[in-house]
Write a protein that holds these residues in place. Structure first.
Motif, PDB file in Angstrom:
ATOM      1  N   LEU A 141     -14.829   2.779   1.963  1.00 51.95           N
ATOM      2  CA  LEU A 141     -13.767   3.529   1.313  1.00 51.95           C
ATOM      3  C   LEU A 141     -12.725   3.932   2.348  1.00 51.95           C
ATOM      4  O   LEU A 141     -13.054   4.229   3.497  1.00 51.95           O
ATOM      5  CB  LEU A 141     -14.332   4.777   0.628  1.00 51.95           C
ATOM      6  CG  LEU A 141     -15.427   4.544  -0.411  1.00 51.95           C
ATOM      7  CD1 LEU A 141     -15.856   5.870  -1.027  1.00 51.95           C
ATOM      8  CD2 LEU A 141     -14.959   3.589  -1.491  1.00 51.95           C
ATOM      9  N   ASP A 142     -11.480   3.925   1.930  1.00 54.63           N
ATOM     10  CA  ASP A 142     -10.372   4.240   2.824  1.00 54.63           C
ATOM     11  C   ASP A 142      -9.543   5.334   2.163  1.00 54.63           C
ATOM     12  O   ASP A 142      -9.162   5.208   0.983  1.00 54.63           O
ATOM     13  CB  ASP A 142      -9.516   2.994   3.057  1.00 54.63           C
ATOM     14  CG  ASP A 142      -8.462   3.204   4.137  1.00 54.63           C
ATOM     15  OD1 ASP A 142      -8.036   4.354   4.347  1.00 54.63           O
ATOM     16  OD2 ASP A 142      -8.046   2.204   4.750  1.00 54.63           O
ATOM     17  N   ILE A 143      -9.256   6.387   2.887  1.00 54.26           N
ATOM     18  CA  ILE A 143      -8.500   7.494   2.308  1.00 54.26           C
ATOM     19  C   ILE A 143      -7.124   7.039   1.833  1.00 54.26           C
ATOM     20  O   ILE A 143      -6.556   7.612   0.900  1.00 54.26           O
ATOM     21  CB  ILE A 143      -8.387   8.652   3.329  1.00 54.26           C
ATOM     22  CG1 ILE A 143      -7.939   9.932   2.624  1.00 54.26           C
ATOM     23  CG2 ILE A 143      -7.453   8.287   4.472  1.00 54.26           C
ATOM     24  CD1 ILE A 143      -8.004  11.164   3.500  1.00 54.26           C
ATOM     25  N   ALA A 144      -6.590   5.968   2.454  1.00 55.88           N
ATOM     26  CA  ALA A 144      -5.280   5.467   2.038  1.00 55.88           C
ATOM     27  C   ALA A 144      -5.308   4.912   0.617  1.00 55.88           C
ATOM     28  O   ALA A 144      -4.264   4.781  -0.020  1.00 55.88           O
ATOM     29  CB  ALA A 144      -4.809   4.378   3.006  1.00 55.88           C
TER      30      ALA A 144
ATOM     31  N   ASN B 173      -1.085  -0.850  -6.235  1.00 52.81           N
ATOM     32  CA  ASN B 173       0.061   0.039  -6.487  1.00 52.81           C
ATOM     33  C   ASN B 173       1.167  -0.641  -7.283  1.00 52.81           C
ATOM     34  O   ASN B 173       2.343  -0.594  -6.925  1.00 52.81           O
ATOM     35  CB  ASN B 173       0.623   0.575  -5.171  1.00 52.81           C
ATOM     36  CG  ASN B 173      -0.322   1.525  -4.487  1.00 52.81           C
ATOM     37  OD1 ASN B 173      -1.166   2.128  -5.126  1.00 52.81           O
ATOM     38  ND2 ASN B 173      -0.206   1.649  -3.179  1.00 52.81           N
ATOM     39  N   ASN B 174       0.807  -1.317  -8.350  1.00 48.45           N
ATOM     40  CA  ASN B 174       1.770  -1.952  -9.245  1.00 48.45           C
ATOM     41  C   ASN B 174       2.471  -3.143  -8.592  1.00 48.45           C
ATOM     42  O   ASN B 174       3.597  -3.501  -8.962  1.00 48.45           O
ATOM     43  CB  ASN B 174       2.811  -0.949  -9.753  1.00 48.45           C
ATOM     44  CG  ASN B 174       3.366  -1.327 -11.112  1.00 48.45           C
ATOM     45  OD1 ASN B 174       2.748  -2.072 -11.867  1.00 48.45           O
ATOM     46  ND2 ASN B 174       4.545  -0.823 -11.429  1.00 48.45           N
ATOM     47  N   THR B 175       1.823  -3.759  -7.614  1.00 48.00           N
ATOM     48  CA  THR B 175       2.316  -5.001  -7.025  1.00 48.00           C
ATOM     49  C   THR B 175       1.184  -6.021  -7.045  1.00 48.00           C
ATOM     50  O   THR B 175       0.004  -5.639  -7.016  1.00 48.00           O
ATOM     51  CB  THR B 175       2.790  -4.805  -5.566  1.00 48.00           C
ATOM     52  OG1 THR B 175       1.644  -4.716  -4.704  1.00 48.00           O
ATOM     53  CG2 THR B 175       3.645  -3.559  -5.419  1.00 48.00           C
TER      54      THR B 175
ATOM     55  N   ARG C 276       0.832  -1.213   0.000  1.00 50.61           N
ATOM     56  CA  ARG C 276       0.000   0.000   0.000  1.00 50.61           C
ATOM     57  C   ARG C 276       0.865   1.261   0.000  1.00 50.61           C
ATOM     58  O   ARG C 276       0.392   2.343  -0.376  1.00 50.61           O
ATOM     59  CB  ARG C 276      -0.944   0.004   1.190  1.00 50.61           C
ATOM     60  CG  ARG C 276      -2.003  -1.082   1.108  1.00 50.61           C
ATOM     61  CD  ARG C 276      -3.201  -0.789   1.984  1.00 50.61           C
ATOM     62  NE  ARG C 276      -4.262  -1.748   1.734  1.00 50.61           N
ATOM     63  CZ  ARG C 276      -5.165  -1.636   0.775  1.00 50.61           C
ATOM     64  NH1 ARG C 276      -5.111  -0.598  -0.042  1.00 50.61           N
ATOM     65  NH2 ARG C 276      -6.103  -2.551   0.612  1.00 50.61           N
ATOM     66  N   ASP C 277       2.117   1.131   0.433  1.00 51.78           N
ATOM     67  CA  ASP C 277       3.032   2.279   0.429  1.00 51.78           C
ATOM     68  C   ASP C 277       3.922   2.291  -0.808  1.00 51.78           C
ATOM     69  O   ASP C 277       4.682   3.234  -1.004  1.00 51.78           O
ATOM     70  CB  ASP C 277       3.930   2.254   1.677  1.00 51.78           C
ATOM     71  CG  ASP C 277       3.136   2.402   2.966  1.00 51.78           C
ATOM     72  OD1 ASP C 277       2.062   3.021   2.914  1.00 51.78           O
ATOM     73  OD2 ASP C 277       3.588   1.898   4.008  1.00 51.78           O
ATOM     74  N   TYR C 278       3.833   1.242  -1.622  1.00 48.03           N
ATOM     75  CA  TYR C 278       4.748   1.123  -2.766  1.00 48.03           C
ATOM     76  C   TYR C 278       4.405   2.157  -3.830  1.00 48.03           C
ATOM     77  O   TYR C 278       3.240   2.332  -4.193  1.00 48.03           O
ATOM     78  CB  TYR C 278       4.666  -0.278  -3.353  1.00 48.03           C
ATOM     79  CG  TYR C 278       5.614  -0.509  -4.521  1.00 48.03           C
ATOM     80  CD1 TYR C 278       6.977  -0.657  -4.296  1.00 48.03           C
ATOM     81  CD2 TYR C 278       5.141  -0.554  -5.826  1.00 48.03           C
ATOM     82  CE1 TYR C 278       7.851  -0.870  -5.354  1.00 48.03           C
ATOM     83  CE2 TYR C 278       6.006  -0.764  -6.883  1.00 48.03           C
ATOM     84  CZ  TYR C 278       7.358  -0.916  -6.650  1.00 48.03           C
ATOM     85  OH  TYR C 278       8.226  -1.121  -7.698  1.00 48.03           O
TER      86      TYR C 278
ATOM     87  N   THR D  68      -4.681   8.486  -1.531  1.00 40.68           N
ATOM     88  CA  THR D  68      -3.748   9.558  -1.206  1.00 40.68           C
ATOM     89  C   THR D  68      -2.331   9.179  -1.582  1.00 40.68           C
ATOM     90  O   THR D  68      -1.987   8.012  -1.727  1.00 40.68           O
ATOM     91  CB  THR D  68      -3.810   9.890   0.287  1.00 40.68           C
ATOM     92  OG1 THR D  68      -3.655   8.686   1.044  1.00 40.68           O
ATOM     93  CG2 THR D  68      -5.113  10.552   0.645  1.00 40.68           C
ATOM     94  N   GLY D  69      -1.492  10.209  -1.731  1.00 35.23           N
ATOM     95  CA  GLY D  69      -0.090   9.989  -2.059  1.00 35.23           C
ATOM     96  C   GLY D  69       0.115   9.645  -3.527  1.00 35.23           C
ATOM     97  O   GLY D  69      -0.826   9.516  -4.307  1.00 35.23           O
ATOM     98  N   ARG D  70       1.373   9.498  -3.889  1.00 36.11           N
ATOM     99  CA  ARG D  70       1.709   9.128  -5.272  1.00 36.11           C
ATOM    100  C   ARG D  70       1.356   7.660  -5.482  1.00 36.11           C
ATOM    101  O   ARG D  70       1.754   6.805  -4.703  1.00 36.11           O
ATOM    102  CB  ARG D  70       3.202   9.358  -5.516  1.00 36.11           C
ATOM    103  CG  ARG D  70       3.637   9.214  -6.975  1.00 36.11           C
ATOM    104  CD  ARG D  70       5.073   9.692  -7.128  1.00 36.11           C
ATOM    105  NE  ARG D  70       5.463   9.765  -8.521  1.00 36.11           N
ATOM    106  CZ  ARG D  70       6.111   8.822  -9.180  1.00 36.11           C
ATOM    107  NH1 ARG D  70       6.434   7.711  -8.557  1.00 36.11           N
ATOM    108  NH2 ARG D  70       6.440   8.977 -10.446  1.00 36.11           N
TER     109      ARG D  70
END
Length: 817
Positions: free
Chosen positions: A429-432, A378-380, A356-358, A435-437
């Protein structure tokens, strides 16, 4: 000639006394940008390369720059004496921090030669005792460099060997960027040989006598965990080991291979998680096979970087900072992932959700943690779908990204944690998620959403948009046709036809471009919503309008087998939504021009009557006055008090079905039925179908466009007749439509005087590439949203695509295009 090997990504420490030739060696074998000299950094700090009092600050700066280079994946060479252990310890630590291999190249020359060279340098003012001390420290260091952590140590003795040395760069074992595939990446097998045979056969491999080969040269890539829990771990090992030996497969280490290898090497390990079953199965094989297994496991590496760096395969996944790196930390992450330190209700470690952080560019394919269904995050993507637990054995075709799976014949091993779908509610729904790139693979392509675009979309979504659960689709932006070279025209049908013909389209439909605002209408038997291109409600209360839409659509619900319909429409008149825009942006310009220019012309005419030569000025003012009149006429066409009507032109989806693959003839026929059912509410979309290449048909469509635009119409949209999912001969999406706007309408967009030759010449240099790419990206995201909607996917999976379309709208594109 002496040849030494160093990794192409490493921290290289040159080790030698003053006068040993380190700087000369560095200049000969490395780029100037790769070499960090302690003398140079002392000079930066103290304006004197020999000022030893500046050494601490100099090395601090050197280590900082070295760290930045290593983080960027650049080979870095440290040119310093490095004869003292504490200095080398800092370098080894730095290499480990950046997960690269530390390498030592020792230049060992006679003490006498080192002193002779030092004496010849006027900037060196120390005595021979310093060289003697350095030499003693060097001698003490030679035997312990490997123990200090240097993975490679090259000792070059004497000036002749140093002079005749060449350096050869070697790739790390995990660097197979030269292999472009195509690949078939296979998830955790866990001893399920029968299912592996079936999967390979389904993928097109010919399996025979514990060997497999694909007739088209595809390469299988195994994500590890070949063994344990299943009924035939030796059978799986035989097949995979032979495929690797034959060059038809690659395999990375899994944590179960790691544990089995330690056991086979006599280490004390816990006999849990299926290892006893594997050991029992191996006892029935001969000792030579067990020895081969041990050697095979010892040769497995942590991960592979493939296909020019576009693909990374690791057993438990790998965050971007570790791609192509080599260290114990990298191997540990690749084998086990990362845990939070907590355990769940089943006593298993809670995995940190690194995916999720990738945000990396490379796709990361992995296994390790069973999941019911593989999905891109996220491309994984995780391919462990729990075959040994009664799930599926899954493969990913690369680069097509197609999922292929076979079901398990049995539940061979009871999972400690039930293999069930994630507990997250479908509509949660989850904001994560947004958000972010973020990198999004949506089936029709891939896109990156910058963090700042996501923040802008979140602002709009949070403050103005309708309920995200209702917001299931947003219209893509539309690109204009190529710039026309015809005299007086910026856009012309000939350019639109040429654009689509170049994409391989043979038949198009030219649809009247309504003078309104794009609106999405979702109507059901019991409710609905109407929203704008940015997801905002069109009106504070649309209930009365929706009641009429529902009544007109009632026959379609039963006919199409759905309780709701999603319509792509234009809401007219434009002033219904853009009245303030017309009043503040356009009417003000027109009013100012109409007030000022006649007065100026009156003054100039009076001057001419007195015999002054003001003809040029009068002509310019007259031209401007005519242009303002044309500009005013163009925007006044939109400033009406007509009642609200809806012009439908596409039926996008219904319950469990996407209509994106229907041709535009079908869509417009359904739209005509809505018009017939309520002609006061619905407006028909005029159109003409053209076979490209038919000069008469293209000429007729051009005449039709001229008549539309000269009567005050905005223009037309030219679409591939076959529908929304048209692709070119390379499998890429074709523009769903290109707009071709009329001369007079473009006055509103580009200003009253845009048709002047000099103005038009400048506008013809406008770049359309970014707008076209944006239109295709948003179109692909929208199609994917319709597909997921039809599949009944979780609401958050649909919403992430709709959100991405809104985020794309923050791209810096000329709004006039």
């Amino acid at each position: 000639m002496t040849e030494i090997d160093i990794p192409d990504l490493a921290l290289v420490a040159l080790v030698g006394v003053s006068g040993s030739g380190k700087s000369t060696f560095a200049r000969k074998h490395f780029k100037p940008t790769q070499v960090l000299s302690s003398d140079f950094f002392r000079g930066l700090i103290a304006d004197d390369e020999n000022d030893q009092s500046a050494s601490a600050e100099a090395f601090e700066a050197l280590h900082y720059i070295a760290g930045k280079r290593l983080a960027a994946g650049k080979l870095t060479v440290v040119d310093a004496t490095n004869v003292q252990q504490h200095g080398r310890t800092e370098l080894v630590k730095l290499a480990k921090e950046h997960d690269v291999l530390p390498v030592a190249i020792v230049l060992d020359v006679p003490e006498k030669l080192a002193w002779e060279r030092t004496e010849q340098r006027p900037d060196r003012d120390f005595g021979p005792q310093v060289i003697s001390r350095m030499t003693r420290e060097l001698r003490r260091s030679l035997g312990r460099l490997s123990r200090e952590g240097f993975r490679k140590v090259h000792v070059l003795r004497g000036p002749e060997e140093i002079e005749n040395t060449t350096i050869r760069y070697e790739r790390l074992f995990n660097d197979r960027r030269d292999l472009a595939g195509p690949f078939d990446i296979i998830g955790d097998v866990h001893g399920c040989r029968s299912e592996l045979d079936l999967l390979l056969a389904k993928l097109g491999y010919q399996v025979e006598h514990d060997r497999a080969r694909h007739p088209e040269g595809r390469i299988a890539v195994f994500v590890g965990d070949l063994v344990d829990r299943g009924p035939d771990s030796p059978g799986v090992l035989r097949l995979v080991m032979n495929m690797v030996a034959d060059g038809t497969a690659l395999c990375v280490a899994g944590n179960h291979e790691q544990k089995l290898g330690r056991k086979l090497n006599g280490r004390n390990v816990q006999l849990t998680h299926g290892l006893p079953e594997t050991l029992s199965q191996l006892e029935k094989t001969d000792d030579s096979f067990v020895a081969e297994v041990r050697r095979f496991i010892e040769g497995l590496i942590s991960h592979y970087v493939l296909d020019g760096g576009k693909l990374v395969v690791a057993h438990a996944g790998l965050k971007e900072a570790y791609h192509g790196r080599a260290s114990g930390r990298v191997r540990s992450f690749a084998l086990y992932g990362e845990t939070t330190g907590e355990t769940d209700e089943y006593g298993l470690p809670v995995r940190y959700p690194w995916a999720r952080d990738y945000r990396g560019q490379a796709a990361v394919v992995y296994g390790h943690t069973p999941t019911p269904v593989p999905e891109w995050i996220n491309n994984t993507i995780c391919l462990d779908t729990g075959c040994v637990f009664g799930g599926n054995l899954t493969a990913l075709r690369w680069p097509s990204r197609e999922i292929v799976a076979v079901p398990a014949a049995h539940e061979y091993y009871a999972p400690a944690r039930p293999l069930v779908a994630p507990s997250r509610p479908a509509d949660e729904l989850d904001i994560a998620d947004v958000t972010g790139r973020r990198h999004i693979d949506y089936g029709y392509g891939r896109t990156t959403i910058p963090a700042e675009n996501a923040a802008a979309a979140l602002e709009v979504m949070g403050r103005f948009a309708i309920d995200p659960g209702t917001l299931v689709w947003l219209p893509p932006t539309m690109a204009p046709c190529s710039t026309s070279t015809l005299d007086g025209y910026l856009e012309h049908p000939a350019s639109a036809f040429a654009d689509l013909r170049a994409a391989g389209v043979t038949r198009v439909v030219c649809e009247e471009k309504h003078m309104g605002s794009r609106a999405v209408v979702k109507v059901s038997r019991s409710g609905g919503a109407i929203w704008t291109r940015t997801g905002r409600p069109f009106f504070p209360d649309s209930s009365a309008l929706l009641d009429r839409v529902r009544a007109a659509a009632e026959p379609l619900f039963d006919e199409l087998g759905t309780d709701w319909l999603l319509l792509d429409t234009e809401l007219l008149p434009w002033s219904a939504k853009a009245a303030s825009l017309i009043r503040t942006r356009y009417a003000g310009v027109g009013a100012a021009g109409r007030a000022a220019l006649p007065a100026a012309l009156s003054v100039v005419s009076a001057a001419a009557a007195r015999g002054l030569d003001v003809s040029a000025l009068r002509d310019r003012l007259a031209l401007r006055s005519a242009e303002i009149d044309g500009y005013s006429a163009a925007y006044r066409t939109y400033a009406t008090d007509d009642p609200v009507t809806i012009a439908p032109f596409a039926v996008l989806a219904g319950q469990g079905v996407s209509f994106a693959d229907r041709d535009h003839g079908w869509h417009l026929a359904v739209a005509d039925r809505l018009v017939a059912a309520d002609p006061e509410l619905f407006t028909s979309t005029r159109r003409i179908v053209v076979d490209l290449g038919d000069e008469a048909a293209e000429a007729a469509a051009t005449e039709w466009w001229l008549a539309l635009t000269e009567a005050g119409g905005e223009g037309m949209v030219v679409k591939p007749y076959a529908g929304l999912k048209v692709v070119d001969d390379k499998g890429r999406l074709v523009q769903p439509g290109v707009k071709c706007r009329g001369r007079e309408y473009l006055r509103i967009i580009y200003g009253p005087e845009y048709t002047r030759p000099d103005q038009l010449a400048g506008l013809r240099r406008r770049s359309l590439g970014r707008k076209r790419n944006l239109a295709l990206r948003e179109h692909g995201l929208g199609l994917a949203a319709l597909d997921r909607l039809a599949e009944g996917a979780a609401g958050w999976r649909i919403h992430e695509l709709v959100f991405a379309v809104l985020a794309c709208e923050s791209e810096p594109v000329d709004p006039r295009l």
